[in-house]
Design a protein around this motif. Structure first.
Motif, PDB file in Angstrom:
ATOM      1  N   SER A 165       0.817  -1.218   0.000  1.00  0.00           N
ATOM      2  CA  SER A 165       0.000   0.000   0.000  1.00  0.00           C
ATOM      3  C   SER A 165       0.851   1.269   0.000  1.00  0.00           C
ATOM      4  N   TYR A 182       1.453   6.367  -2.571  1.00  0.00           N
ATOM      5  CA  TYR A 182       1.481   7.767  -2.126  1.00  0.00           C
ATOM      6  C   TYR A 182       2.527   8.516  -2.943  1.00  0.00           C
ATOM      7  N   PRO A 194       0.984   6.083   6.776  1.00  0.00           N
ATOM      8  CA  PRO A 194       1.079   5.002   5.770  1.00  0.00           C
ATOM      9  C   PRO A 194       2.166   3.967   6.099  1.00  0.00           C
ATOM     10  N   ASP A 246      -6.066   4.959  10.677  1.00  0.00           N
ATOM     11  CA  ASP A 246      -7.268   5.104   9.840  1.00  0.00           C
ATOM     12  C   ASP A 246      -7.331   3.928   8.849  1.00  0.00           C
ATOM     13  N   SER A 298      -9.763   2.796   7.268  1.00  0.00           N
ATOM     14  CA  SER A 298     -10.590   2.996   6.064  1.00  0.00           C
ATOM     15  C   SER A 298      -9.691   3.496   4.917  1.00  0.00           C
ATOM     16  N   GLU A 299      -8.700   4.308   5.259  1.00  0.00           N
ATOM     17  CA  GLU A 299      -7.758   4.767   4.228  1.00  0.00           C
ATOM     18  C   GLU A 299      -6.994   3.567   3.644  1.00  0.00           C
ATOM     19  N   GLU A 335      -9.177   1.599   1.300  1.00  0.00           N
ATOM     20  CA  GLU A 335      -9.370   2.311   0.031  1.00  0.00           C
ATOM     21  C   GLU A 335      -8.144   2.137  -0.870  1.00  0.00           C
ATOM     22  N   VAL A 336      -6.956   2.267  -0.276  1.00  0.00           N
ATOM     23  CA  VAL A 336      -5.718   2.132  -1.061  1.00  0.00           C
ATOM     24  C   VAL A 336      -5.635   0.714  -1.643  1.00  0.00           C
ATOM     25  N   GLY A 361      -6.057   4.684  -3.912  1.00  0.00           N
ATOM     26  CA  GLY A 361      -5.051   5.564  -3.314  1.00  0.00           C
ATOM     27  C   GLY A 361      -4.666   6.650  -4.308  1.00  0.00           C
TER      28      GLY A 361
END
Ligand code: BYC
Length: 346
Positions: A131, A135, A215, A285, A287-288, A291-292, A297
């Motif tokens: 993940s 970014y 992250p 978090d 949920s982040e 999503e990624v 992401g």
């Protein structure tokens, strides 16, 4: 007692083309279990449960994909490195990541899964990569934050993998970890230079740490009670520690290092817990993270597009290498390349 030798004999018989007859399967399983319990290594020709093989292919492939996708965010800064020294270091680091990918794809190949198949699964979204590489790298300080935090998290996760029950993966990890230590140190040194630089440079370092901290904690995977594979992987001694254990270890390592850097970690709940002898830290978090993983992401699409394009543009290199090996095999029928090409054609 089922010894490693017995275990190996069982494996050799199977790979000589004879499927385990009914009754034999149990003996193989017992020998495998005994080898794992005795901390012996499982080697490619040994018998192993199909689920063990599939788990290793899944994890090693994901790991290999992370290494090669992980080249992208840092390569983004090679042409803009602030000095020749920094550029040379960054180029060496990015090349190391490519090398890690190669060791890992080779380790996966020992389990009977080809590199082309794994890359196809990466390109079509059927296998994951870490993940963290979804970014963006917005400033030069991100190169330092990746080295310090991302490579630091990778080392924390990978040092125990040097004791993984599967031999080729464990051995690949030894060299990978040595190189990752160098990467982590270069990131720390880069951030230290910025932190002690002008106020603008210090602010840039702090901003990068603020963006990469959370992250990096997600790299260790979901919390233990939501980790689908941990219990079985730990029973097989593929993983030696749970996701949460390693995440905690990483936080405890980073806190004093952040102090030495003169930077803060972006978590108001981070504090030493005397009773636990560890740091408490704030809620992640998740949920982040989810999503990624789903592909949403900031950079998922860009990373896969670039990877697929690089693969297509590199087709001529693979064709040239295959043509060279075939030519070599005609000219030197006894050579190593010839035997390998022959084996591939067979
Ligand atoms: N990102 O049951 P869980 C580097 C997935 S690269 C994406 O806990 P497991 C570097 C997981 O795969 C370092 N997916 O799984 C390179 C599973 O989904 P599937 C990369 C994640 O396997 C360049 C599901 O979530 N390191 O250092 O027991 C430059 C459930 O998770 C992530 C490795 O790959 C994530 N963060 O444990 C700089 C280390 N976390 O497969 C640096 C090797 C979880 O069922 N891998 N998932 O579809 C591992 O140690 C383990 O696979 C993990 C996850 C701890 C990551």
């Amino acid at each position: 007692m089922a010894t490693a030798a017995a275990h190996r004999t069982a494996g050799t018989q199977r790979y000589d083309g004879r499927e385990a007859a009914e009754g034999e399967q149990d003996a193989y399983q017992r020998a495998f279990d005994a080898a794992v319990a005795a901390d012996e290594r499982i080697e490619p020709r040994d018998w192993m449960p199909e689920a063990y093989r599939a788990t290793l292919v899944r994890q090693i492939a994901q790991h290999a994909h992370s290494e090669i996708i992980g080249m992208q965010p840092e390569a983004n800064w090679i042409t803009r490195a602030p000095s020749l020294r920094r550029k040379a270091i960054l180029m060496a680091k990015v090349q190391d990541e490519a090398g890690h990918g190669l060791y890992l794809y080779s380790a996966a190949e020992t389990l009977g899964t080809g590199r082309e198949e794994l890359l196809d699964k990466l390109h079509t979204g059927r296998q994951k990569y870490s993940s963290i590489f979804n970014y963006p790298t917005l400033t030069w300080a991100d190169v330092g934050a990746i080295g310090w935090l991302v490579d630091g998290a990778a080392i924390t996760n990978q040092v125990p993998l040097c004791r993984c029950s599967y031999g080729p993966y464990a051995r690949a990890m030894v060299r990978v970890c040595k190189e990752e230590s160098f990467h982590q140190r270069q990131g720390y040194e880069l951030l230290l230079a910025l932190s002690r630089g002008t106020p603008e440079q210090h602010a840039m370092a702090q901003d990068a740490v603020d963006r990469w901290w959370w992250p990096s904690l997600m790299m260790f995977g979901p919390p233990d009670d939501e980790s689908a594979h941990s219990a079985q992987s730990m029973a097989w001694k593929i993983k030696r520690h749970s996701n949460d254990e390693l995440r905690q270890r990483f936080v405890d390592i980073c806190v004093p290092q952040a102090e030495s850097l003169g930077l803060t970690l972006p978590d108001p709940d981070l504090k030493w817990n005397e009773d636990r002898g560890q740091h408490d830290f704030g809620a992640i978090d998740w949920s982040e993270f989810k999503e990624v993983l789903k592909g949403n992401g900031p950079c998922n699409e860009q990373r896969i597009t670039q990877r697929t394009r690089a693969h297509e543009e590199g087709a001529w290199v693979r064709e040239a290498a295959a043509a060279h090996a075939a030519k070599h095999s005609r000219e030197n029928p006894e050579s190593r390349e010839s035997r390998e090409t022959g084996a591939q054609q067979a």
